[in-house]
Each structure stands twice: as structure tokens, then as C-alpha cells.
Design an enzyme around this catalytic site. Sequence first.
Site, mmCIF file in Angstrom:
data_model
loop_
_atom_site.group_PDB
_atom_site.id
_atom_site.type_symbol
_atom_site.label_atom_id
_atom_site.label_comp_id
_atom_site.label_asym_id
_atom_site.label_seq_id
_atom_site.Cartn_x
_atom_site.Cartn_y
_atom_site.Cartn_z
ATOM 1 N N SER A 93 2.116 6.945 -0.370
ATOM 2 C CA SER A 93 2.173 7.433 1.013
ATOM 3 C C SER A 93 2.937 8.058 1.067
ATOM 4 O O SER A 93 2.407 9.670 2.312
ATOM 5 C CB SER A 93 2.394 6.953 2.415
ATOM 6 O OG SER A 93 1.316 5.204 1.319
ATOM 7 N N ARG A 94 3.587 9.105 0.642
ATOM 8 C CA ARG A 94 4.592 9.878 0.711
ATOM 9 C C ARG A 94 4.474 10.658 0.154
ATOM 10 O O ARG A 94 5.116 11.913 0.274
ATOM 11 C CB ARG A 94 6.014 9.290 0.529
ATOM 12 C CG ARG A 94 7.004 8.520 1.417
ATOM 13 C CD ARG A 94 8.252 8.489 1.617
ATOM 14 N NE ARG A 94 9.013 7.539 3.037
ATOM 15 C CZ ARG A 94 9.236 6.129 2.872
ATOM 16 N NH1 ARG A 94 9.069 5.653 1.498
ATOM 17 N NH2 ARG A 94 9.834 5.626 4.100
ATOM 18 N N GLY A 124 3.634 -4.171 -5.474
ATOM 19 C CA GLY A 124 3.522 -3.442 -6.263
ATOM 20 C C GLY A 124 4.582 -3.392 -6.907
ATOM 21 O O GLY A 124 5.887 -2.877 -6.659
ATOM 22 N N LYS A 155 5.725 -0.603 -8.075
ATOM 23 C CA LYS A 155 6.391 0.363 -7.541
ATOM 24 C C LYS A 155 8.130 0.725 -6.441
ATOM 25 O O LYS A 155 8.581 1.141 -7.308
ATOM 26 C CB LYS A 155 5.123 1.473 -7.225
ATOM 27 C CG LYS A 155 5.398 2.140 -5.924
ATOM 28 C CD LYS A 155 6.228 3.570 -6.934
ATOM 29 C CE LYS A 155 6.125 4.485 -5.948
ATOM 30 N NZ LYS A 155 6.622 5.069 -4.223
ATOM 31 N N HIS A 184 -2.987 0.652 -2.820
ATOM 32 C CA HIS A 184 -3.170 -0.306 -2.501
ATOM 33 C C HIS A 184 -4.568 -0.538 -2.894
ATOM 34 O O HIS A 184 -4.215 -1.899 -3.241
ATOM 35 C CB HIS A 184 -2.982 0.494 -0.849
ATOM 36 C CG HIS A 184 -1.786 0.621 -0.078
ATOM 37 N ND1 HIS A 184 -1.600 2.016 -0.230
ATOM 38 C CD2 HIS A 184 -0.658 0.477 -0.024
ATOM 39 C CE1 HIS A 184 -0.262 2.461 0.248
ATOM 40 N NE2 HIS A 184 0.548 1.860 0.743
HETATM 41 P P1 AMP Z 1 3.813 0.792 1.287
HETATM 42 O O1 AMP Z 1 2.765 0.884 2.285
HETATM 43 O O2 AMP Z 1 4.130 2.254 0.884
HETATM 44 O O3 AMP Z 1 4.404 0.094 2.131
HETATM 45 O O4 AMP Z 1 3.232 -0.363 -0.086
HETATM 46 C C1 AMP Z 1 2.683 -1.476 0.250
HETATM 47 C C2 AMP Z 1 2.591 -1.937 -1.108
HETATM 48 O O5 AMP Z 1 1.522 -1.170 -1.938
HETATM 49 C C3 AMP Z 1 3.857 -2.086 -0.817
HETATM 50 O O6 AMP Z 1 4.074 -3.444 -2.782
HETATM 51 C C4 AMP Z 1 4.506 -1.356 -2.544
HETATM 52 O O7 AMP Z 1 5.141 -1.373 -3.371
HETATM 53 C C5 AMP Z 1 2.626 -1.697 -2.903
HETATM 54 N N1 AMP Z 1 2.321 0.108 -3.459
HETATM 55 C C6 AMP Z 1 2.876 1.742 -3.283
HETATM 56 N N2 AMP Z 1 2.257 1.885 -3.744
HETATM 57 C C7 AMP Z 1 1.636 1.544 -4.929
HETATM 58 C C8 AMP Z 1 1.135 2.165 -6.799
HETATM 59 N N3 AMP Z 1 1.225 3.475 -6.593
HETATM 60 N N4 AMP Z 1 0.650 1.279 -7.340
HETATM 61 C C9 AMP Z 1 0.713 -0.532 -6.847
HETATM 62 N N5 AMP Z 1 0.900 -0.302 -5.321
HETATM 63 C C10 AMP Z 1 1.749 0.374 -5.123
#
Ligand code: AMP
Length: 289
Positions: A190-191, A151, A153, A41
Amino acid sequence: MSAHPPVVHTVDAIRTLVMQARAAGRRVGVVPTMGALHAGHVSLVEASNRECDVTVVTIFVNPTQFGPKEDFAKYPRTLEADLERLAGHRVDAVFAPLNEEMYPAGFSTYVEPPQAAALWDGVCRPGHFRGVVTVVLKLFQAVPADAAFFGHKDYQQSVVIRRMVQDLNVPIEIRVMPTVREPDGLAMSSRNVYLSPEERQRALALSRSLHLIEQLAEQGERDAVSLRQRMVATLEAGGVDRIDYATIVDPETLVELNELTGPAVALIAAHVGGTRLIDNCRLGPSSRK
Ligand code: AMP
């Protein structure tokens, strides 16, 4: 220690802040997240800071993108630690709405996601992308930024959001940034906090299998069926408990490929213990993300 970024809880307040910044000629970037922030993030925040004058981070665990048997209730909520993590970076505001702010009583309008949402996670997680595109459009309304940072990801999510923005004429630039990994290759998520030390070791099978087929593709292997088999074999040998999918797809349509003739993306979703993990990498002309 630097001060926390200001936290804004209402749509009206964050929209006013963003509109004022834009009226003053400043380029605004938004980084949508569900919190439990990690270095992945933060890399999006840094990208926004490089490309924009003002950065807004949104933190909202969106109930409509979780299935009834998924981890909405136990998803990590760590606002204080998240603010602490952002303190060392330039973040102009954190938008952290309550559920009632995003979904007030009577809420009943949803966005129908594009075709690319019908495949892969769309099959394994029915309704997931409907929740994602609905909340992302709502966040873009609340934070009418110039650019939004996502991301690689969550590759399918990035494709679905790009398409939604294009199809619905949403005036925002979508930027997709590389996956940030732990030193041993595990994609940050986060998981990952759900994983026991033993499960975490087994989780390395995802990045290991991607790395393997990336090398095979670089050495000239063009048979995507055989590459898929190698991915599955590596995942099984590494001890993942269940594979939802391990596939090689067209980067735009997400349709499965049998032969590598141009750019492609390898996508994996697999369960380790009670945790569902996803990872992916690009194959072909551009390097691994
Ligand atoms: P989330 O909080 O999991 O919904 O992710 C929020 C944003 O962070 C999304 O655009 C994800 O793709 C990005 N993100 C999550 N994990 C990663 C990572 N390891 N590297 C880069 N971006 C990430």
C-alpha cells in the site's frame, strides 16, 4: 459490476455474523488488512475462498502500530475503492470499524509481543509489534474465524503472530501466503503509492538484491556474511537512501545466521525517499516467496 460486499462497523455485528456461520458448520476465513487494497491482499482473499466457506476482510488502519513520526495520518484510506476491488471476489463481509470501536475511551490493555518482536522491525519501529499483536488479537476476538490469512511480505509479522496465537491459545489457524509482486519484481505494498516514478525505479533494488542472493545460494554459496554484503552492495548501487537492515535469519527465531545450513530467510528494510519499504525471500530448500 458485482455488488459491494456488506460492510459491518461494529464488533457485535461482525461477531454475530461469524458465530452464525460457524454454528451452521461453515468454515470461516479472515483476512486482516489496513485497506488500500492491492493484488497482494486479493490473493489472501482468494486463498481464504479456496480453503473456507465464508471470507471476512477486515479494514482498519491501526493507530497503535504506528510510531509518532510514522505515516499514520497520511496512510492511504480508500474504503470505496477497496470495496470496488473486492466486488469481483467472494467476500461475505468487510469489517471496517472506526477507531472508537476498537479503542474506546479508557482502553488501556496491550499484549506483550513475543521475543521475535524484539529484533529487526522491533528495533527500528519501537512499539510496532505491541500494536500489531494487540490489534490482531482484538480482531480475532471480533472475528472468531477458523483461519486467518497473512502475507509472507511481512515475514517478521507472520512469525510474531504465529507465536502469539500459540502462546495465548488462540483457536485459529494461521496461514501465510506468498508475496505478490509487480511484473518488474517490486513487492506490492500500500505504501508504493508514496513513490515517485524515479523512487519506484530505485525501489527495485530490494527485490533485485534478494533475487541475486537467492541465485548465489542456489549455486551453493553458504557464507551468509558474504551474501549479506552482496545484498547491501546491490541496495547501495541501486540508490536506496538508507538501509535499516539487510540480513539473513533463521526462519523461526529470526536470529541472524553466518552460514546457510538449512532453511533461512533474507530480510530487508530500506528507505527510498520518504518511504520505508520491506521485502524478503526464503533461501534454501523451498523456493522464493
Ligand atoms: P497491510 O494492509 O499492509 O497491513 O497488509 C495486510 C496483509 O496483506 C498482511 O498480511 C500482509 O502481509 C499482506 N500483504 C501485503 N502486501 C502483500 C503482498 N505483496 N503479497 C501478499 N500479501 C501481502
